[in-house]
Write a protein that holds these residues in place. Structure first.
Motif, PDB file in Angstrom:
ATOM      1  N   VAL A 153      50.859  64.580  32.595  1.00 19.40           N
ATOM      2  CA  VAL A 153      51.208  65.730  33.445  1.00 19.40           C
ATOM      3  C   VAL A 153      50.009  66.634  33.705  1.00 19.40           C
ATOM      4  O   VAL A 153      49.972  67.356  34.702  1.00 19.40           O
ATOM      5  CB  VAL A 153      52.387  66.552  32.868  1.00 19.40           C
ATOM      6  N   LYS A 157      49.942  64.782  39.536  1.00 23.39           N
ATOM      7  CA  LYS A 157      50.748  65.857  40.093  1.00 23.39           C
ATOM      8  C   LYS A 157      51.713  65.395  41.186  1.00 23.39           C
ATOM      9  O   LYS A 157      52.470  66.216  41.711  1.00 23.39           O
ATOM     10  CB  LYS A 157      49.833  66.949  40.670  1.00 23.39           C
ATOM     11  N   TYR A 159      54.639  64.134  41.628  1.00 23.86           N
ATOM     12  CA  TYR A 159      55.998  63.845  41.170  1.00 23.86           C
ATOM     13  C   TYR A 159      56.853  65.085  41.373  1.00 23.86           C
ATOM     14  O   TYR A 159      56.352  66.172  41.679  1.00 23.86           O
ATOM     15  CB  TYR A 159      56.003  63.407  39.702  1.00 23.86           C
ATOM     16  N   SER A 160      58.154  64.926  41.196  1.00 22.32           N
ATOM     17  CA  SER A 160      59.097  66.031  41.385  1.00 22.32           C
ATOM     18  C   SER A 160      59.629  66.557  40.059  1.00 22.32           C
ATOM     19  O   SER A 160      59.638  67.768  39.821  1.00 22.32           O
ATOM     20  CB  SER A 160      60.276  65.568  42.255  1.00 22.32           C
ATOM     21  N   VAL A 161      60.117  65.639  39.217  1.00 27.53           N
ATOM     22  CA  VAL A 161      60.663  66.041  37.914  1.00 27.53           C
ATOM     23  C   VAL A 161      60.212  65.061  36.840  1.00 27.53           C
ATOM     24  O   VAL A 161      59.891  63.898  37.110  1.00 27.53           O
ATOM     25  CB  VAL A 161      62.216  66.106  37.912  1.00 27.53           C
ATOM     26  N   VAL A 193      54.317  71.607  33.440  1.00 21.13           N
ATOM     27  CA  VAL A 193      55.326  71.240  34.435  1.00 21.13           C
ATOM     28  C   VAL A 193      55.738  72.465  35.257  1.00 21.13           C
ATOM     29  O   VAL A 193      55.783  72.432  36.497  1.00 21.13           O
ATOM     30  CB  VAL A 193      56.546  70.599  33.737  1.00 21.13           C
ATOM     31  N   ASP A 196      53.004  73.892  37.528  1.00 20.09           N
ATOM     32  CA  ASP A 196      52.757  73.029  38.691  1.00 20.09           C
ATOM     33  C   ASP A 196      53.900  73.045  39.698  1.00 20.09           C
ATOM     34  O   ASP A 196      53.846  72.345  40.712  1.00 20.09           O
ATOM     35  CB  ASP A 196      52.511  71.589  38.226  1.00 20.09           C
ATOM     36  N   LYS A 198      56.891  71.898  39.161  1.00 23.98           N
ATOM     37  CA  LYS A 198      57.696  70.691  38.978  1.00 23.98           C
ATOM     38  C   LYS A 198      58.927  71.025  38.141  1.00 23.98           C
ATOM     39  O   LYS A 198      59.126  72.166  37.706  1.00 23.98           O
ATOM     40  CB  LYS A 198      56.878  69.585  38.310  1.00 23.98           C
TER      41      LYS A 198
END
Length: 276
Positions: A153, A157, A159-161, A193, A196, A198
């Motif tokens: 992580v 970067k 990605y959503s979840v 997370v 960012d 997310k």
């Protein structure tokens, strides 16, 4: 809003559930939105067009999603059923720190509505067959899992979840590792997370796997809440009809009990908030 945001079909190497059957079953269950999230696991699986030999296991190919066919099929389903259910383009990305460049290229080539970031392997060693656990103490394999998640992580970067965050608990012969032993690592991950923009998912497959808690655990969810986390999706991690939309209503009630007031779907990479 009734939605399932972790769904697999025949384009995943671990499912033979036809995509159109998933869609019609979802409509029958009263779902308003559905996101397909079939598997990509670089390091242990290859792409269909890679030129590398594809390994077969139990009659099924150990290969990543056939992207052109997958996205074309989703487009067909959107055209055919779009007046009855919203269907989103997603993938479940089994990222490892050494495979990040491949996932960077993939997500640049194929824009997504939604991407789940999952840690399914570490150092190309799998959890489901005990390979990653072998030769490690319980403390070692739990800490190694979360340290790899933190590395990923921090660097990746697109990605959503973060999917089923404490997945390793499913494979720990003694059950979930004591939260306080890995709390500091989990907090570091969640801070990245949240910073960012997310989120995390509640993965309701914990019920069918017989886990003693939700996935992630309620302690992780409480920590996420206390750190200011708001973005949460809910998905069944379905691979067959009996899994689809299972326990999602119960997950919503659990989240409300923890003080959350909203959950999310996604559209072109952006979270859309809905009241629980």
């Amino acid at each position: 809003m009734q939605a399932d945001y972790h769904v697999h079909c025949e384009f995943s190497d671990d499912s033979v559930y036809p995509m159109e059957d998933v869609v019609t079953d979802a409509i029958g269950l009263g779902l308003e939105e559905l996101c397909f999230t079939d598997h990509v696991d670089y390091g242990i699986k290859v792409d269909w067009d890679s030129g590398q030999e594809i390994v077969w296991r139990n009659g099924e190919p150990m290969a990543n999603v056939d992207y052109p066919r997958y996205f074309a099929k989703i487009a067909d389903m959107q055209e055919k059923y779009g007046d009855r259910i919203r269907i989103r383009r997603g993938l479940e990305l089994g990222v490892q720190s050494h495979t990040i460049p491949q996932f960077e290229a993939l997500t640049k080539k194929y824009p997504l509505d939604f991407a789940i970031l999952s840690i399914h392997q570490v150092g190309d060693e799998e959890f489901w067959n005990g390979e990653f656990l072998q030769g490690r103490t319980r403390r070692e394999f739990n800490e190694a899992y979360y340290r790899e998640m933190l590395r990923v992580v921090q660097s990746f970067k697109n990605y959503s979840v973060l999917g089923h965050m404490d997945l390793i608990a499913r494979y720990d012969p003694e059950g979930g590792y004591p939260f306080d032993e890995v709390k500091d690592l989990i907090e570091e991950i969640l801070k990245v997370v949240i910073a960012d923009g997310k989120g995390i998912e509640v993965n309701t497959s914990s019920v069918r796997y017989g886990l003693s808690d939700w996935q992630p655990s309620t302690k992780i969810l409480e920590l996420y809440r206390d750190l200011g986390g708001r973005i949460i999706t809910i998905g069944s991690d379905s691979h067959k009809p009996a899994h689809l939309a299972a326990h999602i209503s119960a997950a919503k009630e659990m989240l409300k009990g923890l003080g959350f007031r909203e959950f999310c779907t996604f559209d072109k990479g952006d979270p859309v908030f809905h009241p629980l």
